[in-house]
Design a protein around this motif. Structure first.
Motif, mmCIF file in Angstrom:
data_model
loop_
_atom_site.group_PDB
_atom_site.id
_atom_site.type_symbol
_atom_site.label_atom_id
_atom_site.label_comp_id
_atom_site.label_asym_id
_atom_site.label_seq_id
_atom_site.Cartn_x
_atom_site.Cartn_y
_atom_site.Cartn_z
ATOM 1 N N LEU A 82 0.849 -1.187 0.000
ATOM 2 C CA LEU A 82 0.000 0.000 0.000
ATOM 3 C C LEU A 82 0.887 1.240 0.000
ATOM 4 C CD1 LEU A 82 -2.870 1.170 0.128
ATOM 5 C CD2 LEU A 82 -2.701 1.106 2.630
ATOM 6 N N MET A 83 0.675 2.101 -1.008
ATOM 7 C CA MET A 83 1.541 3.257 -1.223
ATOM 8 C C MET A 83 0.775 4.558 -0.961
ATOM 9 S SD MET A 83 2.942 1.624 -4.803
ATOM 10 C CE MET A 83 4.564 2.373 -4.922
ATOM 11 N N THR A 84 1.399 5.454 -0.181
ATOM 12 C CA THR A 84 0.750 6.704 0.219
ATOM 13 C C THR A 84 1.615 7.900 -0.189
ATOM 14 O OG1 THR A 84 -0.255 5.606 2.118
ATOM 15 C CG2 THR A 84 -0.176 8.004 2.168
ATOM 16 N N HIS A 85 1.045 8.812 -0.961
ATOM 17 C CA HIS A 85 1.799 9.960 -1.489
ATOM 18 C C HIS A 85 2.001 11.046 -0.440
ATOM 19 C CE1 HIS A 85 -1.825 12.463 -1.686
ATOM 20 N NE2 HIS A 85 -2.464 11.405 -2.166
ATOM 21 N N GLY A 86 2.730 12.068 -0.829
ATOM 22 C CA GLY A 86 3.019 13.180 0.067
ATOM 23 C C GLY A 86 2.094 14.367 -0.131
ATOM 24 N N LEU A 87 2.395 15.442 0.567
ATOM 25 C CA LEU A 87 1.590 16.662 0.550
ATOM 26 C C LEU A 87 1.468 17.230 -0.863
ATOM 27 C CD1 LEU A 87 0.245 18.637 2.652
ATOM 28 C CD2 LEU A 87 2.361 19.959 2.514
ATOM 29 N N TYR A 88 0.234 17.635 -1.235
ATOM 30 C CA TYR A 88 -0.101 18.279 -2.510
ATOM 31 C C TYR A 88 0.005 17.355 -3.731
ATOM 32 C CZ TYR A 88 0.872 22.294 0.515
ATOM 33 O OH TYR A 88 0.918 23.171 1.566
ATOM 34 N N PHE A 117 -5.937 19.792 1.200
ATOM 35 C CA PHE A 117 -6.490 21.079 1.624
ATOM 36 C C PHE A 117 -7.779 20.967 2.435
ATOM 37 C CE2 PHE A 117 -3.959 21.981 -2.168
ATOM 38 C CZ PHE A 117 -3.161 23.021 -1.709
ATOM 39 N N THR A 118 -8.348 19.779 2.550
ATOM 40 C CA THR A 118 -9.667 19.665 3.186
ATOM 41 C C THR A 118 -9.655 18.768 4.416
ATOM 42 O OG1 THR A 118 -10.262 17.825 1.719
ATOM 43 C CG2 THR A 118 -10.858 20.060 1.005
ATOM 44 N N THR A 119 -8.503 18.504 4.976
ATOM 45 C CA THR A 119 -8.447 17.567 6.084
ATOM 46 C C THR A 119 -7.283 17.911 7.008
ATOM 47 O OG1 THR A 119 -8.422 15.197 6.621
ATOM 48 C CG2 THR A 119 -6.960 15.924 4.858
ATOM 49 N N SER A 120 -7.126 17.119 8.061
ATOM 50 C CA SER A 120 -6.055 17.332 9.029
ATOM 51 C C SER A 120 -5.291 16.027 9.236
ATOM 52 C CB SER A 120 -6.635 17.798 10.372
ATOM 53 O OG SER A 120 -7.438 16.764 10.936
ATOM 54 N N ALA A 185 7.370 24.575 6.340
ATOM 55 C CA ALA A 185 5.932 24.473 6.600
ATOM 56 C C ALA A 185 5.330 25.812 7.002
ATOM 57 C CB ALA A 185 5.674 23.436 7.693
ATOM 58 N N LYS A 186 6.161 26.718 7.446
ATOM 59 C CA LYS A 186 5.657 28.026 7.870
ATOM 60 C C LYS A 186 4.985 28.771 6.726
ATOM 61 C CE LYS A 186 7.024 31.722 10.990
ATOM 62 N NZ LYS A 186 8.121 32.222 11.856
ATOM 63 N N ILE A 187 5.413 28.510 5.488
ATOM 64 C CA ILE A 187 4.826 29.207 4.338
ATOM 65 C C ILE A 187 4.003 28.252 3.464
ATOM 66 C CG2 ILE A 187 6.615 30.978 4.260
ATOM 67 C CD1 ILE A 187 7.945 29.363 1.992
ATOM 68 N N ALA A 188 3.702 27.073 3.976
ATOM 69 C CA ALA A 188 2.958 26.084 3.195
ATOM 70 C C ALA A 188 1.489 26.488 3.069
ATOM 71 C CB ALA A 188 3.052 24.706 3.852
ATOM 72 N N PRO A 189 0.885 26.309 1.889
ATOM 73 C CA PRO A 189 -0.539 26.584 1.727
ATOM 74 C C PRO A 189 -1.384 25.539 2.459
ATOM 75 C CG PRO A 189 0.607 26.525 -0.398
ATOM 76 C CD PRO A 189 1.536 25.956 0.619
ATOM 77 N N GLY A 190 -2.389 25.986 3.173
ATOM 78 C CA GLY A 190 -3.309 25.070 3.837
ATOM 79 C C GLY A 190 -2.872 24.700 5.238
ATOM 80 N N ARG A 191 -3.852 24.371 6.090
ATOM 81 C CA ARG A 191 -3.546 24.071 7.495
ATOM 82 C C ARG A 191 -2.781 22.763 7.639
ATOM 83 N NH1 ARG A 191 -8.691 21.415 10.618
ATOM 84 N NH2 ARG A 191 -9.561 20.239 8.871
ATOM 85 N N LEU A 192 -3.021 21.794 6.744
ATOM 86 C CA LEU A 192 -2.290 20.532 6.819
ATOM 87 C C LEU A 192 -0.810 20.766 6.575
ATOM 88 C CD1 LEU A 192 -2.267 17.454 7.094
ATOM 89 C CD2 LEU A 192 -2.738 17.290 4.633
ATOM 90 N N GLY A 193 -0.495 21.558 5.555
ATOM 91 C CA GLY A 193 0.904 21.870 5.266
ATOM 92 C C GLY A 193 1.561 22.627 6.399
ATOM 93 N N ARG A 194 0.855 23.617 6.960
ATOM 94 C CA ARG A 194 1.434 24.421 8.053
ATOM 95 C C ARG A 194 1.596 23.618 9.341
ATOM 96 N NH1 ARG A 194 -1.968 28.199 5.616
ATOM 97 N NH2 ARG A 194 -3.606 27.881 7.173
ATOM 98 N N SER A 195 0.803 22.561 9.485
ATOM 99 C CA SER A 195 0.903 21.737 10.699
ATOM 100 C C SER A 195 2.212 20.957 10.760
ATOM 101 C CB SER A 195 -0.278 20.755 10.775
ATOM 102 O OG SER A 195 -0.148 19.711 9.820
ATOM 103 N N LEU A 196 2.976 20.970 9.660
ATOM 104 C CA LEU A 196 4.233 20.227 9.620
ATOM 105 C C LEU A 196 5.432 21.038 10.116
ATOM 106 C CD1 LEU A 196 3.799 18.386 6.202
ATOM 107 C CD2 LEU A 196 3.332 17.545 8.499
ATOM 108 N N HIS A 197 5.176 22.214 10.673
ATOM 109 C CA HIS A 197 6.272 22.991 11.252
ATOM 110 C C HIS A 197 6.771 22.282 12.507
ATOM 111 C CE1 HIS A 197 8.490 26.286 13.149
ATOM 112 N NE2 HIS A 197 8.590 26.792 11.934
ATOM 113 N N PRO A 198 8.089 22.243 12.737
ATOM 114 C CA PRO A 198 8.643 21.511 13.879
ATOM 115 C C PRO A 198 8.066 21.906 15.231
ATOM 116 C CG PRO A 198 10.391 22.154 12.381
ATOM 117 C CD PRO A 198 9.143 22.804 11.876
#
Length: 270
Positions: A82-88, A117-120, A185-198
């Protein structure tokens, strides 16, 4: 129309340059330790592979049919993967790796996708858990190999923290996963992307989950990853992970490299 296309193409080609500059600044001490010649070589490889891979990802993203799931055949290894892609990204991330794995004899290749963009993160972990258990049941309770690129690896890590899910998993293989987050992640679009800040609470929660030592876990990472900054954040904090550096290449380029596929095949054959 041609002007619009050329403008978009130029933007895609220019994006890697600031990324490489930021990457160099964030990891300047490590680059200096490599020596000038090696550092320059690694940076040039990073620029070239990042440009090519970003262009490839952008052009292929709309064509889902390029990456249909491959179901078990009479011949071939029926091991569920089972393969899972990355952000965007989406499941077209695997359009080159899947045929290579199939050529190597693996005939049960599956993908799991999500909207960036629609999930967490917690929602994605729960959804992936359900997908893993469903695939496990569909394959007569044969344990699964999970492969995740970037954020996909982080979601897998969260999914297998559930003991019931972990029992259905044989191996976990991650590619360029930000185990400790990324400063970008600080400049990532969307809350999921920004949640990846350390500094996000997400990483405090992840690091408090107990290790599951009975699952073989391998983190493959590039020595010139331009997306996960600084590079030390590519390494899991837990000691039960095996870490493997790959040849120098960009973050997205890992998806398309035959060298990465060969590393994955060797891990699955162990």
């Amino acid at each position: 129309m041609t002007k619009i296309f050329l403008t978009i193409l130029l933007i895609i080609l220019m994006i890697p340059l600031p990324l490489i500059i930021v990457m160099t600044i964030a990891n300047r001490k490590e680059l200096m330790l490599r020596g000038t010649r090696q550092a320059v070589y690694d940076l040039l490889i990073s620029v070239a592979t990042t440009v090519i891979s970003m262009l490839t990802a952008t052009l292929t993203r709309p064509f889902d049919f390029l990456c249909r799931d491959i179901h078990p055949e009479k011949e071939g290894n029926p091991l569920p993967v089972l393969m899972t892609h990355g952000l965007y990204h989406n499941k077209t991330a695997w359009f080159l790796m899947k045929p290579r794995l199939r050529k190597a004899g693996y005939s049960n290749l599956n993908t799991w996708s999500y909207n960036s963009f629609t999930t967490s993160y917690p929602e994605l972990v729960l959804k992936l858990r359900r997908r893993i258990l469903k695939l496990y049941a569909e394959n007569n309770n044969q344990k699964i190999v999970l492969i995740g690129h970037s954020l996909g690896g982080l979601i897998i890590k969260g999914a297998v923290s559930d003991p019931a899910v972990a029992e259905s998993v044989a191996k976990v293989i991650t590619l360029g996963t930000p185990f400790r987050g990324s400063l970008l992640a600080k400049i990532a679009p969307g809350r999921l992307g920004r949640s990846l800040h350390p500094e996000n609470s997400l990483f405090q929660t992840i690091h408090t989950t107990p290790p599951l030592n009975f699952i073989q876990k391998t983190a493959i990472f590039s020595p010139v990853d331009e997306m996960v900054l600084p590079w030390k954040n590519l390494l899991p904090r837990e000691t039960d992970w095996k870490t493997l550096p790959c040849p120098a290449m960009g973050h997205v380029a890992m998806l398309y490299s035959p060298k990465i596929t060969n590393m994955i095949i060797r891990i699955m054959q162990q």
